[in-house]
Design a protein around this motif. Sequence first.
Motif, short mmCIF file in Angstrom:
data_model
loop_
_atom_site.label_atom_id
_atom_site.label_comp_id
_atom_site.label_asym_id
_atom_site.label_seq_id
_atom_site.Cartn_x
_atom_site.Cartn_y
_atom_site.Cartn_z
N GLN A 1 -0.78 -10.97 -0.37
CA GLN A 1 0.58 -10.61 -0.12
C GLN A 1 0.41 -9.70 -1.29
OE1 GLN A 1 3.43 -13.62 -1.52
NE2 GLN A 1 3.04 -14.69 0.31
N GLU B 1 3.22 -6.30 -3.38
CA GLU B 1 4.62 -6.19 -3.71
C GLU B 1 4.74 -4.48 -2.90
OE1 GLU B 1 7.73 -7.18 -7.22
OE2 GLU B 1 5.37 -6.62 -7.50
N TRP C 1 7.86 -9.01 -1.76
CA TRP C 1 6.60 -9.45 -1.37
C TRP C 1 6.40 -9.45 0.27
CZ3 TRP C 1 2.52 -9.70 -4.65
CH2 TRP C 1 2.90 -10.12 -6.11
#
Length: 457
Positions: free
Chosen positions: A222, A224, A229
């Motif tokens: 993941q 940001e 996210w």
Amino acid sequence: MTMESGYRRRLVLGLAAALAAGGLTACGGDDADGGSDGKTKISVMGLPPTTQAANRAAFEERVREFEAANPDIDVEPVEYKWETTTFQAKLAGGTAETVFLVPFTEPGSLIERRQVADLSAEVGELPVVQKINPKILDFVRVDGKTYGIPIKSYTLGLIINRDAFVKAGLDPDRPPTTWDEVRTTAQRLKGHVDVPYAQLTTKNGGGWHLTAMTYSLGGTMQQEKDGKWVAAFNAAPATAALDLLKTMRWQDRTMGDKPLLSSEDATRDFAAGKIGMMINGSEVFNQYLTVYKADPSTFGIGALPQGGGNQTLMGGTVAMMNPKATAAQRRAGLKWIDFYYLRVLHDPAAAGTDAAGRKADNLPVGTPLVPMFDAATTAAVDAEVAKHANFPLAHAGPYIAGNGTLGFQVEPPVAAQEVYAALDPVVQAVLSRDDADIPDLLGKAEKTVAAALARAQ
């Protein structure tokens, strides 16, 4: 995330015999949490199943010791073990324990949904919490408030069958350190073990271990973006990890014929000598010894093999509390957490007594884990535990040394279990079909994860 170097050698489970729990004072007060006997009643997750008779007996004995030292607290041990598919139902149904244990993947979402108790006031009465590594404690802190107590942290490594290595003419003290070496080592193990290399694929294990491989290859799950996210695993590192598994499965034929493999399956087969190598944490030794009664001399562990990332996955366990717990129950719960989980990590005398008792009962002692407390505290505890260790510490040298040079990357920060669940079928498909389309599989999984992330944020 990086952490202070060095590993404390101990098993989290257990506590010193006949130790009085100090610090917090649990009293009923006006809280409606007591019975007719005036005791504060709490239920606690963690009672081992009947299939683990020795561990279960040790847990029950610790409960008796705790109640003897705290006659105003009544502890009800519960056998339930955290499962992603059933835990939310327990919370929603109001049947969750007063003190429950969750993996590092869960605190963020539980705190956001207000499904756990704020322990800030009570934690202030337990000074030892301030000695916990702040980088670990940050997992359970939001806006200056504390919602849980980390009780264990670990990193993944490469578990090896030392006997199989010797039979194949390999040095068991030098396990593979790169994924290229894993592949060639698996080829050399053929004919000496049923499954040279095994990979988890079910119960979120497939996604979990694919995540670790992705980290080691320089990727992430993941990232940001614009304050949110988003999924980021449909990229070269995860593709390379799956390409390696596909090659080993279908070209090298070094992964056996079982596309469905749980952690329980793998541990059982490894203990039976059927598996040569697999990803796991050092604590798999605990089941290896107590459940399957396997020979410690055949157990070895190295650092997670790398492919340019110089990272290993760090996870762990957090003790949290039911949001309906009263102040008295929260105090009692924290006393239990310190007594059962923390004291053997920060009190050398307790650690030594516990280690001696566990060794006498043929329970694991000295399993190497990430240190929870500061270096001085850890060193003092390690010195006492080492006197009684039955874990083959010499066989963990590559794991301890290797992890001292690797960065620690945490599990996906949002909806991690949903990420793992979406990736299980990807790993299964790669090990089930020699024509599996990896980019297509990752693309579909990323869409599934994107929906889960949207729901969670």
